[in-house]
Design a protein around this motif. Structure first.
Motif, PDB file in Angstrom:
ATOM      1  N   SER A  13       0.816  -1.220   0.000  1.00  0.00           N
ATOM      2  CA  SER A  13       0.000   0.000   0.000  1.00  0.00           C
ATOM      3  C   SER A  13       0.844   1.262   0.000  1.00  0.00           C
ATOM      4  O   SER A  13       0.375   2.333  -0.390  1.00  0.00           O
ATOM      5  CB  SER A  13      -0.943   0.002   1.205  1.00  0.00           C
ATOM      6  N   GLU A  14       2.101   1.149   0.460  1.00  0.00           N
ATOM      7  CA  GLU A  14       2.969   2.329   0.507  1.00  0.00           C
ATOM      8  C   GLU A  14       3.173   2.924  -0.874  1.00  0.00           C
ATOM      9  O   GLU A  14       3.328   4.150  -1.018  1.00  0.00           O
ATOM     10  CB  GLU A  14       4.325   1.954   1.109  1.00  0.00           C
ATOM     11  N   ALA A  15       3.185   2.079  -1.902  1.00  0.00           N
ATOM     12  CA  ALA A  15       3.469   2.552  -3.261  1.00  0.00           C
ATOM     13  C   ALA A  15       2.205   2.924  -4.022  1.00  0.00           C
ATOM     14  O   ALA A  15       2.282   3.351  -5.175  1.00  0.00           O
ATOM     15  CB  ALA A  15       4.240   1.484  -4.033  1.00  0.00           C
ATOM     16  N   GLU A  16       1.046   2.759  -3.396  1.00  0.00           N
ATOM     17  CA  GLU A  16      -0.222   3.022  -4.082  1.00  0.00           C
ATOM     18  C   GLU A  16      -0.796   4.370  -3.685  1.00  0.00           C
ATOM     19  O   GLU A  16      -0.462   4.931  -2.639  1.00  0.00           O
ATOM     20  CB  GLU A  16      -1.233   1.914  -3.757  1.00  0.00           C
ATOM     21  N   ARG A  17      -1.680   4.882  -4.514  1.00  0.00           N
ATOM     22  CA  ARG A  17      -2.381   6.107  -4.189  1.00  0.00           C
ATOM     23  C   ARG A  17      -3.364   5.828  -3.046  1.00  0.00           C
ATOM     24  O   ARG A  17      -3.760   4.677  -2.827  1.00  0.00           O
ATOM     25  CB  ARG A  17      -3.120   6.644  -5.417  1.00  0.00           C
ATOM     26  N   PRO A  18      -3.752   6.844  -2.303  1.00  0.00           N
ATOM     27  CA  PRO A  18      -4.603   6.625  -1.125  1.00  0.00           C
ATOM     28  C   PRO A  18      -5.868   5.812  -1.399  1.00  0.00           C
ATOM     29  O   PRO A  18      -6.271   5.003  -0.572  1.00  0.00           O
ATOM     30  CB  PRO A  18      -4.940   8.058  -0.685  1.00  0.00           C
ATOM     31  N   GLN A  19      -6.501   6.017  -2.569  1.00  0.00           N
ATOM     32  CA  GLN A  19      -7.739   5.285  -2.851  1.00  0.00           C
ATOM     33  C   GLN A  19      -7.503   3.773  -2.844  1.00  0.00           C
ATOM     34  O   GLN A  19      -8.272   3.019  -2.230  1.00  0.00           O
ATOM     35  CB  GLN A  19      -8.318   5.717  -4.203  1.00  0.00           C
ATOM     36  N   LEU A  20      -6.471   3.320  -3.542  1.00  0.00           N
ATOM     37  CA  LEU A  20      -6.186   1.893  -3.587  1.00  0.00           C
ATOM     38  C   LEU A  20      -5.567   1.413  -2.282  1.00  0.00           C
ATOM     39  O   LEU A  20      -5.844   0.295  -1.827  1.00  0.00           O
ATOM     40  CB  LEU A  20      -5.248   1.571  -4.756  1.00  0.00           C
ATOM     41  N   ALA A  21      -4.752   2.247  -1.665  1.00  0.00           N
ATOM     42  CA  ALA A  21      -4.150   1.876  -0.382  1.00  0.00           C
ATOM     43  C   ALA A  21      -5.235   1.561   0.642  1.00  0.00           C
ATOM     44  O   ALA A  21      -5.105   0.622   1.450  1.00  0.00           O
ATOM     45  CB  ALA A  21      -3.256   3.006   0.114  1.00  0.00           C
ATOM     46  N   ARG A  22      -6.305   2.337   0.604  1.00  0.00           N
ATOM     47  CA  ARG A  22      -7.427   2.104   1.542  1.00  0.00           C
ATOM     48  C   ARG A  22      -8.065   0.742   1.304  1.00  0.00           C
ATOM     49  O   ARG A  22      -8.453   0.050   2.256  1.00  0.00           O
ATOM     50  CB  ARG A  22      -8.475   3.222   1.371  1.00  0.00           C
ATOM     51  N   GLU A  23      -8.170   0.314   0.067  1.00  0.00           N
ATOM     52  CA  GLU A  23      -8.762  -0.990  -0.237  1.00  0.00           C
ATOM     53  C   GLU A  23      -7.866  -2.125   0.271  1.00  0.00           C
ATOM     54  O   GLU A  23      -8.371  -3.164   0.716  1.00  0.00           O
ATOM     55  CB  GLU A  23      -8.980  -1.130  -1.739  1.00  0.00           C
ATOM     56  N   LEU A  24      -6.568  -1.937   0.200  1.00  0.00           N
ATOM     57  CA  LEU A  24      -5.653  -3.009   0.589  1.00  0.00           C
ATOM     58  C   LEU A  24      -5.712  -3.317   2.077  1.00  0.00           C
ATOM     59  O   LEU A  24      -5.439  -4.444   2.494  1.00  0.00           O
ATOM     60  CB  LEU A  24      -4.220  -2.640   0.187  1.00  0.00           C
ATOM     61  N   THR A  25      -6.058  -2.332   2.898  1.00  0.00           N
ATOM     62  CA  THR A  25      -6.127  -2.561   4.343  1.00  0.00           C
ATOM     63  C   THR A  25      -7.561  -2.545   4.874  1.00  0.00           C
ATOM     64  O   THR A  25      -7.777  -2.548   6.085  1.00  0.00           O
ATOM     65  CB  THR A  25      -5.302  -1.504   5.099  1.00  0.00           C
ATOM     66  N   ALA A  26      -8.527  -2.569   3.974  1.00  0.00           N
ATOM     67  CA  ALA A  26      -9.925  -2.428   4.379  1.00  0.00           C
ATOM     68  C   ALA A  26     -10.373  -3.480   5.388  1.00  0.00           C
ATOM     69  O   ALA A  26     -11.102  -3.187   6.338  1.00  0.00           O
ATOM     70  CB  ALA A  26     -10.827  -2.473   3.148  1.00  0.00           C
ATOM     71  N   LEU A  27      -9.961  -4.720   5.194  1.00  0.00           N
ATOM     72  CA  LEU A  27     -10.415  -5.815   6.055  1.00  0.00           C
ATOM     73  C   LEU A  27      -9.394  -6.191   7.120  1.00  0.00           C
ATOM     74  O   LEU A  27      -9.557  -7.207   7.807  1.00  0.00           O
ATOM     75  CB  LEU A  27     -10.739  -7.044   5.200  1.00  0.00           C
ATOM     76  N   ALA A  28      -8.372  -5.387   7.278  1.00  0.00           N
ATOM     77  CA  ALA A  28      -7.285  -5.729   8.198  1.00  0.00           C
ATOM     78  C   ALA A  28      -7.738  -5.852   9.657  1.00  0.00           C
ATOM     79  O   ALA A  28      -7.354  -6.816  10.334  1.00  0.00           O
ATOM     80  CB  ALA A  28      -6.161  -4.710   8.071  1.00  0.00           C
ATOM     81  N   PRO A  29      -8.537  -4.915  10.210  1.00  0.00           N
ATOM     82  CA  PRO A  29      -8.920  -5.068  11.621  1.00  0.00           C
ATOM     83  C   PRO A  29      -9.633  -6.394  11.896  1.00  0.00           C
ATOM     84  O   PRO A  29      -9.344  -7.057  12.903  1.00  0.00           O
ATOM     85  CB  PRO A  29      -9.847  -3.864  11.861  1.00  0.00           C
ATOM     86  N   GLU A  30     -10.549  -6.781  11.004  1.00  0.00           N
ATOM     87  CA  GLU A  30     -11.251  -8.045  11.191  1.00  0.00           C
ATOM     88  C   GLU A  30     -10.289  -9.218  11.085  1.00  0.00           C
ATOM     89  O   GLU A  30     -10.388 -10.186  11.850  1.00  0.00           O
ATOM     90  CB  GLU A  30     -12.364  -8.181  10.154  1.00  0.00           C
ATOM     91  N   ALA A  31      -9.356  -9.157  10.141  1.00  0.00           N
ATOM     92  CA  ALA A  31      -8.396 -10.245   9.957  1.00  0.00           C
ATOM     93  C   ALA A  31      -7.498 -10.389  11.178  1.00  0.00           C
ATOM     94  O   ALA A  31      -7.186 -11.510  11.609  1.00  0.00           O
ATOM     95  CB  ALA A  31      -7.565 -10.002   8.702  1.00  0.00           C
ATOM     96  N   VAL A  32      -7.078  -9.259  11.741  1.00  0.00           N
ATOM     97  CA  VAL A  32      -6.221  -9.317  12.920  1.00  0.00           C
ATOM     98  C   VAL A  32      -6.994  -9.877  14.110  1.00  0.00           C
ATOM     99  O   VAL A  32      -6.464 -10.693  14.879  1.00  0.00           O
ATOM    100  CB  VAL A  32      -5.642  -7.928  13.255  1.00  0.00           C
ATOM    101  N   LEU A  33      -8.241  -9.445  14.292  1.00  0.00           N
ATOM    102  CA  LEU A  33      -9.032  -9.973  15.400  1.00  0.00           C
ATOM    103  C   LEU A  33      -9.253 -11.475  15.249  1.00  0.00           C
ATOM    104  O   LEU A  33      -9.164 -12.232  16.221  1.00  0.00           O
ATOM    105  CB  LEU A  33     -10.377  -9.260  15.495  1.00  0.00           C
ATOM    106  N   ASP A  34      -9.522 -11.924  14.030  1.00  0.00           N
ATOM    107  CA  ASP A  34      -9.685 -13.357  13.790  1.00  0.00           C
ATOM    108  C   ASP A  34      -8.395 -14.101  14.144  1.00  0.00           C
ATOM    109  O   ASP A  34      -8.436 -15.161  14.791  1.00  0.00           O
ATOM    110  CB  ASP A  34     -10.061 -13.608  12.333  1.00  0.00           C
TER     111      ASP A  34
END
Length: 250
Positions: free
Chosen positions: A98-119
């Motif tokens: 996500s560091e190399a992506e524009r904010p719009q796509l960067a947001r999609e790459l981490t969209a499900l991260a909180p749920e994945a970490v909790l799981d």
């Protein structure tokens, strides 16, 4: 043999966070990162391409550190634990990408991260409890089912609050929560609201208040993670009455 000054003995050094606590804190960091991007995108259709880079770099480091904390436990490599570690490594890759992506796509790459970490944290907690039951922290038996659910939803990054001080509304993704439940957790210093830190509920609207776990809330949830709500309920003299909840509460 020298001894520390008496004044130093008055202050207890808190124990280091457990791997599960580190993961719950990591889930919250991903939520904060996503909220930052949401606010930037809501304010500017063409935001600075580098606006999220520092945060993404920090997330990568924190994710790798959390992975190491679990590895250091030398747990049995069960299917659940293996799945959890694979998912965490995937998040580290996504954060880096996500560091190399524009904010719009960067947001999609981490969209499900909180749920994945909790799981992943739930799987790790379950494995630690199965393998080291005698050393496990004593679960907090004071949570109601509604409070138990609320803590999980908050850890997933699903809960925001809107409205004025005397009339507030809870917005959530899946489980239905009441404002009274959040207030009961706030009274225990287990959760806190960060004002105007989450995306508006509608285009052009004001930012919403994100609900986060406090350090005490992280510790409390870590002790009951991977346990069913019924296992955390206090003593009861009879069956609990059935109640109805609404998507919004006052």
């Amino acid at each position: 043999m020298t001894h520390p000054p008496a004044a130093e003995l008055l202050f207890e050094v808190p124990p280091p966070p457990t791997p599960v606590e580190r993961l719950l804190a990591l889930a919250d960091r991903y939520t904060q990162h996503n909220d930052l991007l949401d606010l930037v995108l809501a304010d500017n259709a063409e935001p600075d391409p580098a606006t999220h880079v520092t945060s993404a770099q920090q997330l990568t480091s924190e994710t790798l550190y959390a992975i190491k904390a679990v590895d250091d436990q030398q747990l049995y490599e069960s299917a659940d634990l293996s799945d959890a570690m694979v998912r965490l490594r995937q998040l580290a890759y996504l954060s880096t990408a996500s560091e190399a992506e524009r904010p719009q796509l960067a947001r999609e790459l981490t969209a499900l991260a909180p749920e994945a970490v909790l799981d992943s944290a739930t799987r790790v907690a379950g494995e630690m409890r199965r393998r080291r039951w005698s050393n496990a922290a004593v679960p907090d038996a004071s949570f109601s089912d509604a409070q138990h659910t609320a803590l999980h939803e908050i850890a997933r990054g699903h809960v925001v609050v809107t409205g004025s001080a005397d009339r507030r509304y809870v917005h959530h993704r899946t489980a239905r929560l009441l404002i009274s439940t959040l207030r009961s957790l706030e009274a225990k210093d287990l959760i806190a609201r960060k004002a105007k830190s989450a995306a508006p509920a509608y285009i052009g609207g004001p930012p919403q208040d994100r609900v986060h776990l406090t350090p005490a809330g992280v510790t409390a949830l870590a002790t009951v993670l991977a346990l069913p709500p019924a296992a955390t309920a206090g003593p009861s003299r009879g069956p609990a009455p059935r109640t109805r909840t609404a998507a919004r509460g006052r």
